[in-house]
Enzyme design. Structure first.
Site, PDB file in Angstrom:
ATOM      1  N   TYR A  50     -71.486 100.787  -3.849  1.00  0.00           N
ATOM      2  CA  TYR A  50     -71.643 100.337  -4.887  1.00  0.00           C
ATOM      3  C   TYR A  50     -70.234 100.618  -6.502  1.00  0.00           C
ATOM      4  CZ  TYR A  50     -74.264  96.156  -4.074  1.00  0.00           C
ATOM      5  OH  TYR A  50     -74.891  94.621  -3.647  1.00  0.00           O
ATOM      6  N   GLU A  52     -69.250  97.799  -9.191  1.00  0.00           N
ATOM      7  CA  GLU A  52     -69.383  96.730  -9.570  1.00  0.00           C
ATOM      8  C   GLU A  52     -68.559  98.098 -11.171  1.00  0.00           C
ATOM      9  OE1 GLU A  52     -73.160  95.176 -10.756  1.00  0.00           O
ATOM     10  OE2 GLU A  52     -72.464  94.482  -8.604  1.00  0.00           O
ATOM     11  N   ASP A 195     -49.101  81.135  -6.151  1.00  0.00           N
ATOM     12  CA  ASP A 195     -50.018  81.222  -4.835  1.00  0.00           C
ATOM     13  C   ASP A 195     -48.871  81.682  -3.873  1.00  0.00           C
ATOM     14  OD1 ASP A 195     -51.454  81.815  -2.752  1.00  0.00           O
ATOM     15  OD2 ASP A 195     -52.869  80.146  -2.948  1.00  0.00           O
ATOM     16  N   THR A 221     -53.118  86.819  -0.643  1.00  0.00           N
ATOM     17  CA  THR A 221     -53.848  87.697  -0.233  1.00  0.00           C
ATOM     18  C   THR A 221     -53.509  88.719   0.183  1.00  0.00           C
ATOM     19  OG1 THR A 221     -53.188  86.077   1.769  1.00  0.00           O
ATOM     20  CG2 THR A 221     -55.069  85.571   0.585  1.00  0.00           C
ATOM     21  N   LYS A 224     -52.133  88.140   5.353  1.00  0.00           N
ATOM     22  CA  LYS A 224     -50.973  87.950   6.108  1.00  0.00           C
ATOM     23  C   LYS A 224     -49.838  88.453   6.596  1.00  0.00           C
ATOM     24  CE  LYS A 224     -53.226  83.381   4.035  1.00  0.00           C
ATOM     25  NZ  LYS A 224     -53.897  83.471   3.300  1.00  0.00           N
ATOM     26  N   ARG A 230     -57.851  91.524   5.355  1.00  0.00           N
ATOM     27  CA  ARG A 230     -58.380  90.297   5.138  1.00  0.00           C
ATOM     28  C   ARG A 230     -58.793  90.124   3.298  1.00  0.00           C
ATOM     29  NH1 ARG A 230     -58.624  86.331   7.212  1.00  0.00           N
ATOM     30  NH2 ARG A 230     -58.063  87.000   9.111  1.00  0.00           N
TER      31      ARG A 230
HETATM   32  N1  DSN Z   1     -56.065  79.591   5.752  1.00  0.00           N
HETATM   33  C1  DSN Z   1     -54.852  79.692   4.722  1.00  0.00           C
HETATM   34  C2  DSN Z   1     -54.396  79.785   6.127  1.00  0.00           C
HETATM   35  O1  DSN Z   1     -54.262  79.977   7.328  1.00  0.00           O
HETATM   36  O2  DSN Z   1     -53.027  79.264   5.642  1.00  0.00           O
HETATM   37  C3  DSN Z   1     -54.380  79.839   4.137  1.00  0.00           C
HETATM   38  O3  DSN Z   1     -56.334  79.847   3.304  1.00  0.00           O
END
Ligand code: DSN
Length: 415
Positions: A50, A52, A195, A221, A224, A230
């Site tokens: 933990y 925080e 984003d 994120t 990707k 993730r």
């Molecule tokens: N679920 C993601 C995507 O496939 O683009 C975006 O959040």
């Protein structure tokens, strides 16, 4: 005791998933294969802790090593993107966006965000989200040529006087002129948010425009094109640092997932290497081959093609729906996702389009020659969507190809 000895059911399911990833062609543009080093950090003892708070200011003892890890992840992210301030704690992209809104907005404030079917994202103000009930989202669309129309965005900004203009998309395949968006925002006194969840890896490698040094706030994120675990991340100007950190913790989240943050640090180290630039260039080159061949085969490419890692394709001219195409391709060992196209008249569970991309296949080492073959299989599978024997035949070919591009050699959950 191994996982397999303790819990055979989970181990067998994981082994099957590993084989599915090994033997198929992963073309969902938001997916990728992390390195073994990232995977090791993800499965590390940091999950037990933990922490925080933030490095140097925690609400728990014993955080000295966790602080090292989190500070390193922050420093590397700043280095990659040229960010003034970074928060690596968001659990994923959706919470990162919610925290960004919380940091910059008050309930009722107006935000301009792109319509989901035109390439935007659910969290950019779709009526099913909580954020849409808190803030006044006005949705803009691509133009008749299927492109982001910044002059229309300017007109809408002048009309609606938003507090925030949001760009950066999950199915839009073209470059974004962030500098022009900032000019529009300055004209109407709005803040700017990008984003970059889908294109972060391409930006990291200098293969797409970088909004981080221009915009107020940028969310992403890490799993990707950036090819990390993730998770999510927020980058912002120093003037928003306090508000962002407060919005993430304690505003939205509790204890950060420090094993994921360790894996982010490792992925960021990879993104700083020269090989990552080669990787990002190849992602785009591979997408261009798919664009060329699928266009030649009569597919209708939304946004008239691609500048990044993905393609949004209207498959209805081929006599199938997006769902039918997804199922046929699955049977052929090619994983894509069905997707709405701009102003789709069909339903989200059976839309007109499919979305596909090249980040995962490029990680496996596939290049232009493989893309030519794969585009042909995609075409064949869709033409023969009702012919299970043909789809099975393609699946066999796909399996043969994947053997030349080993994935996680030596990894097994079966012992
Ligand atoms: N679920 C993601 C995507 O496939 O683009 C975006 O959040």
């Amino acid at each position: 005791m191994t996982l397999h000895e303790y819990d055979e059911t989970v181990a067998i399911a994981l082994e099957k998933e590993l084989n599915r990833q090994r033997e198929g062609l992963e073309m969902i543009p938001s997916e990728n294969f992390v390195s073994s080093a990232v995977l090791e950090a993800l499965g590390s003892v940091a999950t037990n802790k933990y922490a925080e708070g933030y490095p140097g200011k925690r609400y728990y003892g014993g955080c000295e090593h966790i602080d090292t890890i989190e500070a390193l992840a922050i420093a590397r992210a700043k280095d990659i993107f040229g960010a003034e301030h970074v928060n690596v704690q968001p659990l994923s992209g959706a919470p990162a966006n919610i925290a960004a809104y919380e940091a910059l907005l008050n309930p009722g404030d107006t935000v301009l965000g792109m319509d989901l079917s035109h390439g935007g994202h659910l969290t950019h103000g779709h009526p099913v989200t909580q954020s849409s009930k808190i803030y006044n989202f006005i949705r803009y669309k691509t133009n008749a040529e299927g492109l982001l129309d910044l002059e229309n965005l300017r007109e809408m900004a002048l009309q609606h006087k938003p507090k925030l203009i949001l760009v950066g998309y999950s199915a839009y395949s073209r470059e974004i002129d962030f500098a022009r968006v900032q000019e529009i925002a300055d004209e109407v006194g709005a803040m700017t948010m990008a984003d970059i969840a889908h294109i972060a890896g391409l930006i990291a490698a200098g293969e797409m425009n970088n909004p981080v040094q221009i915009f107020d706030i940028v969310t992403t994120t890490t799993h990707k094109t950036l090819r990390g675990p993730r998770g999510g991340m927020i980058m912002c100007k120093l003037k928003h640092a306090k508000a962002v950190d407060k919005a993430v913790f304690p505003g939205l989240q509790g204890g950060p997932h420090e094993n994921v943050i360790a894996a982010k640090a490792v992925a960021f180290k990879e993104a700083l290497q020269p090989e990552f630039k080669v990787y990002a260039k190849q992602i785009k080159a591979n997408a261009k081959v798919l664009e060329r061949i699928l266009r030649e085969r009569g597919f209708k490419l939304m946004f008239n093609g691609t500048d990044n890692h993905l393609l949004l394709i209207d498959v209805t001219p081929k006599g199938v729906s997006g769902h039918e195409a997804e199922v046929a391709l699955d049977k052929a060992g090619i994983t894509v996702n069905k997707n709405m196209i701009p102003d789709d008249t069909r339903k989200p569970l059976d839309p007109s389009g499919i979305r596909l991309g090249t980040p995962a296949l490029t990680t496996r080492g596939m290049k232009e020659a493989e893309m030519e073959q794969i585009a042909d299989w995609i075409d064949q599978a869709i033409i023969n969507h009702a012919d299970d024997a043909k789809l099975e035949e393609i699946r066999g070919e796909v399996k043969k190809l994947t053997k030349n591009f080993p994935l996680y050699p030596g990894l097994s959950y079966s012992k």
